[in-house]
Design a protein around this motif. Structure first.
Motif, short mmCIF file in Angstrom:
data_model
loop_
_atom_site.label_atom_id
_atom_site.label_comp_id
_atom_site.label_asym_id
_atom_site.label_seq_id
_atom_site.Cartn_x
_atom_site.Cartn_y
_atom_site.Cartn_z
N ARG A 255 13.80 30.76 -8.99
CA ARG A 255 13.36 29.40 -9.30
C ARG A 255 14.50 28.49 -9.74
NH1 ARG A 255 9.66 32.99 -10.01
NH2 ARG A 255 10.67 33.80 -11.86
N PHE A 256 15.68 28.71 -9.15
CA PHE A 256 16.80 27.81 -9.39
C PHE A 256 17.02 26.99 -8.12
CE2 PHE A 256 21.33 26.68 -9.37
CZ PHE A 256 21.36 25.95 -10.55
N TYR A 257 16.81 25.69 -8.22
CA TYR A 257 16.79 24.83 -7.03
C TYR A 257 18.03 23.94 -6.91
CZ TYR A 257 12.10 26.52 -6.29
OH TYR A 257 11.02 27.35 -6.05
N LEU B 267 17.17 28.44 -22.06
CA LEU B 267 16.64 29.71 -21.56
C LEU B 267 15.77 30.40 -22.62
CD1 LEU B 267 19.78 31.07 -19.67
CD2 LEU B 267 17.66 30.22 -18.64
N HIS B 268 16.12 30.22 -23.89
CA HIS B 268 15.33 30.80 -24.97
C HIS B 268 13.93 30.20 -25.02
CE1 HIS B 268 14.61 32.85 -28.77
NE2 HIS B 268 14.19 31.71 -29.29
N ALA B 269 13.83 28.93 -24.63
CA ALA B 269 12.54 28.23 -24.69
C ALA B 269 11.71 28.38 -23.43
CB ALA B 269 12.79 26.74 -24.97
N MET B 270 12.35 28.73 -22.32
CA MET B 270 11.68 28.77 -21.02
C MET B 270 10.89 30.06 -20.79
SD MET B 270 14.76 27.23 -18.67
CE MET B 270 13.90 27.52 -17.10
N ASP B 271 9.96 29.98 -19.86
CA ASP B 271 9.28 31.16 -19.34
C ASP B 271 9.83 31.39 -17.93
OD1 ASP B 271 7.62 33.04 -18.18
OD2 ASP B 271 5.75 32.17 -18.95
N LEU B 272 10.72 32.35 -17.80
CA LEU B 272 11.42 32.55 -16.53
C LEU B 272 10.54 33.14 -15.43
CD1 LEU B 272 14.96 33.77 -17.68
CD2 LEU B 272 14.14 31.45 -17.20
N THR B 273 9.29 33.45 -15.76
CA THR B 273 8.37 33.94 -14.73
C THR B 273 7.74 32.79 -13.94
OG1 THR B 273 6.39 33.97 -16.15
CG2 THR B 273 7.82 35.94 -16.15
N LYS B 274 7.84 31.55 -14.46
CA LYS B 274 7.22 30.43 -13.74
C LYS B 274 7.95 29.10 -13.87
CE LYS B 274 3.82 30.03 -17.52
NZ LYS B 274 2.36 30.12 -17.82
N ASP B 275 8.83 28.95 -14.85
CA ASP B 275 9.55 27.69 -15.01
C ASP B 275 10.70 27.58 -14.01
OD1 ASP B 275 7.86 26.97 -17.04
OD2 ASP B 275 9.20 27.63 -18.65
N LYS B 276 11.06 26.34 -13.67
CA LYS B 276 12.11 26.08 -12.69
C LYS B 276 13.26 25.32 -13.34
CE LYS B 276 8.86 25.55 -8.79
NZ LYS B 276 7.58 25.58 -9.52
N MET B 277 14.39 25.31 -12.63
CA MET B 277 15.56 24.56 -13.08
C MET B 277 16.24 23.93 -11.88
SD MET B 277 18.85 25.81 -15.37
CE MET B 277 17.81 26.29 -16.76
N ILE B 278 16.70 22.70 -12.06
CA ILE B 278 17.47 22.01 -11.04
C ILE B 278 18.56 21.21 -11.74
CG2 ILE B 278 15.90 20.02 -11.01
CD1 ILE B 278 16.43 19.80 -7.98
N THR B 279 19.74 21.14 -11.14
CA THR B 279 20.85 20.47 -11.81
C THR B 279 21.80 19.87 -10.78
OG1 THR B 279 22.55 20.74 -13.54
CG2 THR B 279 22.27 22.56 -11.98
N ALA B 280 22.93 19.38 -11.27
CA ALA B 280 23.93 18.78 -10.40
C ALA B 280 24.90 19.85 -9.90
CB ALA B 280 24.67 17.66 -11.14
#
Length: 332
Positions: free
Chosen positions: A110-112, A53-66
């Motif tokens: 943007r959490f998928y 999260l420190h490295a991400m840009d939460l205005t446009k980056d996405k995340m997907i997980t198990a």
């Protein structure tokens, strides 16, 4: 990399403590049968999320997980009360109580997901990244999976296409050592999962997944590469989970002594020790953070328990709406 300041360390401590206590409360609620089905907890792996999260840009980056996916959406900005409500199957939840523990989603943040099929999210993450490249959004997709999922054939297909098309995606395996209950040593003739990237000439490497600073450094480099248009990176976060694969896991495959050894490098303890060593906060200030976290977790529980279960009509509303079949009214 963005500077890791006093404020960052204090935020990491508060965030990781919230995630830990949130999961601990879920374990208690599961025993009370207020959370049904499966429940996979994140205890021990918090640095992987905090550093990312420190490295991400939460205005446009996405995340997907198990399906070990309760705290990630909270980190991405989803109201933790709604996450708790979803886990209790309430209509105020992120998926109106129909996703449950394994399927937390938030398009807004943007959490998928939250995917129940082992490794199923890997090609989906590559697809999200393809969309970002196609529409030139500048976003990067963080695609997480476990060490067990690294043995899925779909991983190789996704890696090949991601490199071929230089997709803006970071593939991250959270290697907590055991998949469901089988050690990494028993699933392949190699234990360095990151080396799978070498076959595709994909930048790859191991990362200390118990240290948020190390995670942030590796993720920053990978995200910058993807954002420049240079394609994907594959990172192996070497981490550990203190609880079983799920709440039904008897953990017969490891000893209690092993778990205790890993607790000596607990990411929350590491951050707290540095805060104290650098005098970033007094004991009283740390106690205020602890109480704030405790109160928020209780607020989440109260919100979820006071919420209603979904009405039966909702089962029909979420399927589809057909214009020439007006007999079932749709509200969603």
């Amino acid at each position: 990399m963005k500077e890791v300041t006093k404020e960052v360390y204090l935020k990491w401590y508060e965030d990781m403590l919230l995630w830990r206590k949130f999961e601990d409360k879920l374990a208690a609620l599961y025993i009370q049968q207020k959370v049904r089905g499966f429940l996979h907890l994140y205890n021990g792996q918090e640095a992987v999320l905090a550093g990312a999260l420190h490295a991400m840009d939460l205005t446009k980056d996405k995340m997907i997980t198990a399906y070990r996916n309760h705290v990630q959406p909270i980190g991405m900005g989803v109201d933790p009360r709604r996450v708790m409500a979803e886990l209790l199957g309430k209509v105020t939840g992120t998926s109106k109580g129909m996703g449950g523990s394994m399927h937390i989603f938030s398009k807004e943040h943007r959490f998928y997901g939250g995917h129940g099929i082992v490794g199923g999210q890997i090609p989906v993450g590559a697809g999200l990244a393809f969309a970002d490249k196609y529409f030139e959004t500048g976003g990067v997709t963080m695609t997480y999976f476990g060490d067990g999922a690294a043995r899925q054939g779909s991983l190789h297909e996704a890696f090949n296409m991601a490199m071929l098309w230089k997709l803006p995606v970071v593939f991250i395996v959270e290697n907590n050592g055991y998949a469901m209950g089988t050690s990494v040593e028993r699933t392949a003739n190699h234990t360095d999962i990151w080396k799978l990237g070498l076959g595709y000439e994909m930048p790859c490497g191991p990362v200390d997944g118990m240290n948020p600073v190390k995670v942030a450094e590796a993720m920053t480099e990978a995200i910058d590469r993807a954002r420049r248009g240079d394609g994907p990176t594959f990172l192996e976060m070497k981490t550990y989970r203190y609880r079983g694969h799920s709440m039904s896991d008897a953990q017969l495959y490891r000893s209690k002594d092993e778990v205790e050894e890993y607790k000596k490098i607990d990411p929350i303890t590491q951050v707290l020790d540095l805060i104290k060593d650098q005098k970033y906060a007094t004991d009283e200030e740390i106690e205020i953070i602890d109480k704030k976290v405790k109160d928020l977790v209780q607020e989440c529980v109260d919100f979820a328990e006071e919420s209603e279960y979904p009405p039966v009509q909702q089962l029909y509303d979420v399927v589809y709406e057909q214009e020439n079949y007006p007999f079932i009214p749709h509200k969603l």
